[in-house]
Design a protein around this motif. Structure first.
Motif, PDB file in Angstrom:
ATOM      1  N   PRO A 128       0.809  -1.217   0.000  1.00  0.00           N
ATOM      2  CA  PRO A 128       0.000   0.000   0.000  1.00  0.00           C
ATOM      3  C   PRO A 128       0.842   1.266   0.000  1.00  0.00           C
ATOM      4  O   PRO A 128       2.059   1.218   0.207  1.00  0.00           O
ATOM      5  N   ASN A 129       0.184   2.378  -0.206  1.00  0.00           N
ATOM      6  CA  ASN A 129       0.822   3.681  -0.106  1.00  0.00           C
ATOM      7  C   ASN A 129       1.262   3.899   1.331  1.00  0.00           C
ATOM      8  O   ASN A 129       0.604   3.421   2.270  1.00  0.00           O
ATOM      9  N   CYS A 130       2.375   4.614   1.509  1.00  0.00           N
ATOM     10  CA  CYS A 130       2.954   4.759   2.856  1.00  0.00           C
ATOM     11  C   CYS A 130       1.948   5.373   3.835  1.00  0.00           C
ATOM     12  O   CYS A 130       1.809   4.898   4.968  1.00  0.00           O
ATOM     13  N   SER A 131       1.205   6.416   3.371  1.00  0.00           N
ATOM     14  CA  SER A 131       0.291   7.088   4.310  1.00  0.00           C
ATOM     15  C   SER A 131      -0.884   6.188   4.684  1.00  0.00           C
ATOM     16  O   SER A 131      -1.452   6.308   5.766  1.00  0.00           O
ATOM     17  N   LYS A 211      -4.433  12.788  -5.836  1.00  0.00           N
ATOM     18  CA  LYS A 211      -4.354  11.320  -6.012  1.00  0.00           C
ATOM     19  C   LYS A 211      -3.905  10.664  -4.696  1.00  0.00           C
ATOM     20  O   LYS A 211      -4.354   9.578  -4.354  1.00  0.00           O
ATOM     21  N   GLU A 212      -3.053  11.343  -3.953  1.00  0.00           N
ATOM     22  CA  GLU A 212      -2.591  10.809  -2.653  1.00  0.00           C
ATOM     23  C   GLU A 212      -3.789  10.628  -1.720  1.00  0.00           C
ATOM     24  O   GLU A 212      -3.913   9.613  -1.030  1.00  0.00           O
ATOM     25  N   GLU A 213      -4.691  11.599  -1.734  1.00  0.00           N
ATOM     26  CA  GLU A 213      -5.885  11.527  -0.872  1.00  0.00           C
ATOM     27  C   GLU A 213      -6.832  10.437  -1.372  1.00  0.00           C
ATOM     28  O   GLU A 213      -7.386   9.657  -0.585  1.00  0.00           O
ATOM     29  N   VAL A 235      -0.636  16.519   3.203  1.00  0.00           N
ATOM     30  CA  VAL A 235       0.195  17.726   3.208  1.00  0.00           C
ATOM     31  C   VAL A 235       1.673  17.358   3.306  1.00  0.00           C
ATOM     32  O   VAL A 235       2.049  16.457   4.073  1.00  0.00           O
ATOM     33  N   ARG A 236       2.514  18.000   2.483  1.00  0.00           N
ATOM     34  CA  ARG A 236       3.961  17.791   2.557  1.00  0.00           C
ATOM     35  C   ARG A 236       4.540  18.778   3.558  1.00  0.00           C
ATOM     36  O   ARG A 236       4.225  19.974   3.509  1.00  0.00           O
ATOM     37  N   VAL A 237       5.403  18.282   4.437  1.00  0.00           N
ATOM     38  CA  VAL A 237       5.981  19.147   5.476  1.00  0.00           C
ATOM     39  C   VAL A 237       7.508  19.055   5.456  1.00  0.00           C
ATOM     40  O   VAL A 237       8.045  18.061   4.951  1.00  0.00           O
TER      41      VAL A 237
HETATM   42  C1  2RA Z   1       4.620  10.372  -0.807  1.00  0.00           C
HETATM   43  N1  2RA Z   1       3.032   8.582  -0.387  1.00  0.00           N
HETATM   44  O1  2RA Z   1       4.724  10.510   0.439  1.00  0.00           O
HETATM   45  C2  2RA Z   1       3.809   9.246  -1.408  1.00  0.00           C
HETATM   46  C3  2RA Z   1       4.681   8.287  -2.155  1.00  0.00           C
HETATM   47  N2  2RA Z   1       5.668   7.684  -1.345  1.00  0.00           N
HETATM   48  O2  2RA Z   1       5.205  11.120  -1.631  1.00  0.00           O
END
Ligand code: 2RA
Length: 340
Positions: A128-131, A211-213, A235-237
């Motif tokens: 799965p996706n990491c999140s 797409k992440e959501e 959100v990217r931090v």
């Molecule tokens: C991210 N979940 O954190 C995505 C791909 N690893 O960028």
């Protein structure tokens, strides 16, 4: 007797962690092949106390190999996974390519290990996706006790999720703040990430989500329960490694915060650090290199009838990717291939 194991994408963040974790968990490896693209050909990688030279995936013959852990992105996976699978090598794929395929099991061993028996349709298993991975490890035990109706999650995702270039970008931009001469314009991201947060991971969808959501919604439904309603803001931090998530959960039945804490304390893969005092919670800096998914700030949400809030932190390169892939390999070996 152990397994003949391939790691494809061995020079990337996740591929290197796969090798580290295979060694740390003493996975029964009889023989290991490390593959990379032609660009990284010959790069040396370490596996335990050994140093291995990467081979060209283009030339590699997968026949006779038991399993291949793929960390090569969706485009390369599209080309090489069918080749490996057709050669009889079970592919454990970290890309998103096969996650939503009904003929491919999407596995988080703490949640749905039994689903692994569906691997033989395509000889592929999806990671799965990491999140998603760290969240469902917390949701599943609570869902089993009080049936989850709805999840509202906000993520605080580290730059290592975007790869090594993003980590370099954060580092250079941060340094430039203290040395304004070296302005470092955004490259990997659309806006500066140093001392900033970016509410945009992956591409935008028609409904305004990213797409992440969408992945968090679709994958939670496939792994835990298709009837759970999930809404996410990703959100990217400016953190190098370690994803954090604020998770609000609404249940069908009432679940007391103390009982929720006890359930999580006993749940596989979870470490509860939850004291209502200074420092009584986990932050991303403290999760790096650990196998655990950490849970803090467990508390009733009294704005709804049956609600719980919690804070979830995990090393996104480990539980979020490489560790989960190795755990799938362990499950595949133990439950299916049964060598070793
Ligand atoms: C991210 N979940 O954190 C995505 C791909 N690893 O960028």
């Amino acid at each position: 007797m152990g397994y003949r194991v391939v790691v494809a994408g061995a020079t990337g963040n996740v591929g290197r962690e796969m090798l580290n974790i295979l060694a740390e968990r003493q996975f029964p490896v009889d023989e290991l092949a490390v593959l990379a693209s032609r660009r990284s050909l010959g790069t040396e990688v370490t596996f335990g106390d050994k140093t291995l030279k990467t081979q060209d995936i283009e030339q590699f013959d997968f026949s006779g190999w038991d399993m291949a852990l793929f960390a090569i992105g969706s485009d390369a996976t599209k080309k090489y996974a069918p080749i490996a699978a057709a050669a009889g090598c079970v592919v454990i794929d970290n890309s998103s390519l096969y996650r939503y395929d009904p003929d491919v099991p999407l596995i988080v061993p703490e949640c749905n290990a039994d689903a692994i028996h569906g691997y033989s349709k395509k000889n592929i298993i999806a990671n799965p996706n990491c999140s998603t991975a760290q969240m469902v490890v917390a949701l599943k035990p609570l869902h089993d006790r009080a049936k989850i109706k709805r999840v509202v999650v906000s993520t605080y995702q580290s730059v290592s999720g975007s790869g090594k270039d993003a980590m370099d970008e954060l580092w250079e931009q941060t340094k430039a703040v203290y040395n304004p001469v070296n302005d470092v314009p955004p490259k990997v991201y659309t806006k500066e990430i140093a001392f900033n947060v970016i509410p945009h991971i992956d591409v935008f969808m028609d409904d305004g989500s990213t797409k992440e959501e969408w992945k968090m919604v679709a994958e939670t439904k496939k792994i835990v329960d298709k009837d759970i309603k999930v809404t996410a803001t990703c959100v990217r931090v400016p953190v190098f490694v370690g994803h954090s998530e604020s998770i609000n959960i609404e249940f069908e039945d009432f679940l007391d915060e103390d009982e929720a804490r006890d359930i999580l304390r006993q749940a596989p893969g979870i470490m509860v650090i939850d004291k209502r005092e200074d420092g009584g919670y986990v932050t991303p800096k403290e999760c790096v290199g650990d196998f655990a998914t950490f849970i803090s700030r467990i508390r009733q949400d009294s704005t709804v009838e049956n609600g719980i809030n919690l804070w979830c932190v995990s090393d996104n390169l480990r539980k979020g990717a490489a560790l989960n892939a190795v755990q799938i390999a362990e499950t595949l070996g133990r439950e299916v291939l049964k060598k070793g």
